[in-house]
Design an enzyme around this catalytic site. Structure first.
Site, PDB file in Angstrom:
ATOM      1  N   GLU A  56      39.436  26.996  50.168  1.00  0.00           N
ATOM      2  CA  GLU A  56      38.366  26.933  48.949  1.00  0.00           C
ATOM      3  C   GLU A  56      37.242  27.861  49.411  1.00  0.00           C
ATOM      4  OE1 GLU A  56      38.530  26.487  45.677  1.00  0.00           O
ATOM      5  OE2 GLU A  56      40.787  25.751  46.321  1.00  0.00           O
ATOM      6  N   CYS A 211      44.179  37.056  33.192  1.00  0.00           N
ATOM      7  CA  CYS A 211      42.879  37.041  32.409  1.00  0.00           C
ATOM      8  C   CYS A 211      42.228  37.706  33.287  1.00  0.00           C
ATOM      9  CB  CYS A 211      42.613  35.751  31.681  1.00  0.00           C
ATOM     10  SG  CYS A 211      41.086  36.054  30.617  1.00  0.00           S
ATOM     11  N   CYS A 218      47.337  40.575  28.637  1.00  0.00           N
ATOM     12  CA  CYS A 218      47.329  39.662  27.284  1.00  0.00           C
ATOM     13  C   CYS A 218      48.781  39.281  27.023  1.00  0.00           C
ATOM     14  CB  CYS A 218      46.674  40.325  26.375  1.00  0.00           C
ATOM     15  SG  CYS A 218      44.734  40.480  26.529  1.00  0.00           S
ATOM     16  N   CYS A 221      49.799  36.076  28.588  1.00  0.00           N
ATOM     17  CA  CYS A 221      49.056  34.939  28.440  1.00  0.00           C
ATOM     18  C   CYS A 221      49.531  34.089  27.278  1.00  0.00           C
ATOM     19  CB  CYS A 221      47.596  35.424  28.023  1.00  0.00           C
ATOM     20  SG  CYS A 221      46.371  33.941  27.674  1.00  0.00           S
ATOM     21  N   CYS A 227      43.506  33.221  21.057  1.00  0.00           N
ATOM     22  CA  CYS A 227      42.504  33.702  22.008  1.00  0.00           C
ATOM     23  C   CYS A 227      41.545  34.511  20.885  1.00  0.00           C
ATOM     24  CB  CYS A 227      43.043  34.809  23.054  1.00  0.00           C
ATOM     25  SG  CYS A 227      41.602  35.491  23.699  1.00  0.00           S
TER      26      CYS A 227
END
Length: 380
Positions: A56, A211, A218, A221, A227
């Site tokens: 991370e 995204c 798209c 997605c 959206c």
């Protein structure tokens, strides 16, 4: 199929089935992640908080492809948080060299020491406590707590902000406090009661692979039908960009002092953009004339007998908040001067030791091109 693989496959199938019972947005994210998300990254498939924390921190402002080789090298050299805490900072900075944002490496080392000294060598299990450690912000703490301890904690990195702004049609620059507060409230409200790991990973994967900032996919997605950005043809406008300001320009003269097969390097202080790294001696170049060989030679006279000083091709290096323009000077030194008796920031280094030295990226590029690559070519 091996028993472990069978167990993993069964667990994923169970999560996929149960995700159908998770309502709304979170359920769609979990179901999508199980079928289309990333599952083969080196830090996945573990609940070890050390490995999760390391990934991370490295992934902050850095893409996955760039992180993977650094992550694997770090684990090979420092397999536990104690081994990292016990290491010299110079060794940590050397392994980090080239990954950028060097304050992350300094915080990484300090955080490992605090985990060793104040937490008995074990990472705290709550996001709230993790966020008190160096280099761990609110979103990173939530990610570690979710992946390592299954804590129901909300993340909100840049990728997640972009997903939320587009899917829910949130206007305004996400870096503004009011907009960010709205996004945090949304992130907290959307948390599922179960499968927090798959949900958290799914949000990350959606932002990183579907995204995306430019050329989003798209068609792939799961939220395309609902959206707001897609439905209103505002995908390119959301999230709103940061109000533009002129990028500050800075200049410096770097001295590449050579004596035989050795180059002079300066140990930089613990703070600043290259804090803790070895770099080249510098002269602020704002007021120097175009032909500054005399000024450079004078400055380098403290290192040895200067034979000549010649300018090299300029290069520029972009940082987050400014652009640095570097004019390097090749300074030939005939006889080195003895450094002061007290500890000095300056030291001479052999050319064949530079590959493993903790150097900033533009300095490494300069020295590799000037010293190491010609030497290697001559060995062919």
């Amino acid at each position: 199929m091996k028993p472990r693989a069978m167990h993993k496959a069964a667990a994923e199938a169970r999560i996929a089935d149960e995700s159908l019972a998770v309502p709304g947005f979170a359920g769609q994210v979990i179901a999508w992640q199980q079928q289309h998300g990333r599952h083969g990254l080196p830090w996945q498939g573990t609940s070890d908080p050390y490995r999760i924390w390391l990934s991370e921190i490295m992934l902050q402002q850095t893409q996955v492809a760039a992180v993977i080789p650094y992550y694997l090298r770090f684990l090979e050299r420092f397999p536990t948080v104690r081994s990292l805490a016990d290491a010299e900072l110079a060794a940590v900075m050397g392994l980090w060299s080239g990954l950028g944002y060097y304050s992350r490496a300094r915080n990484l080392h300090r955080c490992a020491q605090l985990v060793r000294d104040q937490h008995g060598g074990a990472f705290p299990a709550s996001a709230a406590t993790l966020a008190t450690l160096p280099g761990i912000g609110r979103s990173t703490a939530a990610a570690i707590a979710a992946f390592a301890f299954a804590e129901r904690a909300a993340i909100l990195d840049g990728n997640v902000k972009r997903v939320f702004c587009r899917v829910f049609g949130i206007d305004g620059f996400p870096g503004e406090k009011a907009v960010e507060n709205l996004l945090w409230a949304r992130a907290q409200a959307l948390l599922p009661e179960r499968h927090i790991q798959a949900y958290t990973q799914g949000l990350m994967d959606l932002g990183a692979t579907v995204c995306t900032r430019s050329r989003p996919k798209c068609d792939a997605c799961p939220f395309r039908p609902s959206c707001v950005a897609h439905g209103s043809a505002r995908v390119a406008q959301l999230p709103a960009r940061k109000p533009s300001k002129p990028v500050p320009q800075r200049q410096t003269e770097m001295i590449i002092a050579l004596c035989g097969d050795e180059v002079l390097l300066e140990q930089r202080g613990p703070s600043g953009i290259w804090g803790g790294l070895l770099s080249l001696p510098e002269l602020p170049g704002v007021d120097l004339p175009g032909d500054a060989s005399d000024a450079v030679a004078s400055a380098a006279a403290g290192f040895g007998t200067v034979l000549r000083a010649d300018p090299l091709d300029r290069l520029s290096h972009g940082f987050t908040h400014f652009t640095l323009h570097i004019r390097p000077w090749l300074v030939r030194v005939g006889e080195r001067h003895v450094m002061a008796a007290e500890p000095s920031a300056f030291s001479w280094h052999r050319a064949d030791s530079l590959a493993a030295a903790p150097l900033p990226a533009p300095v490494r590029k300069l020295l590799m091109r000037l010293l190491v690559e010609p030497r290697l070519a001559g060995m062919d």
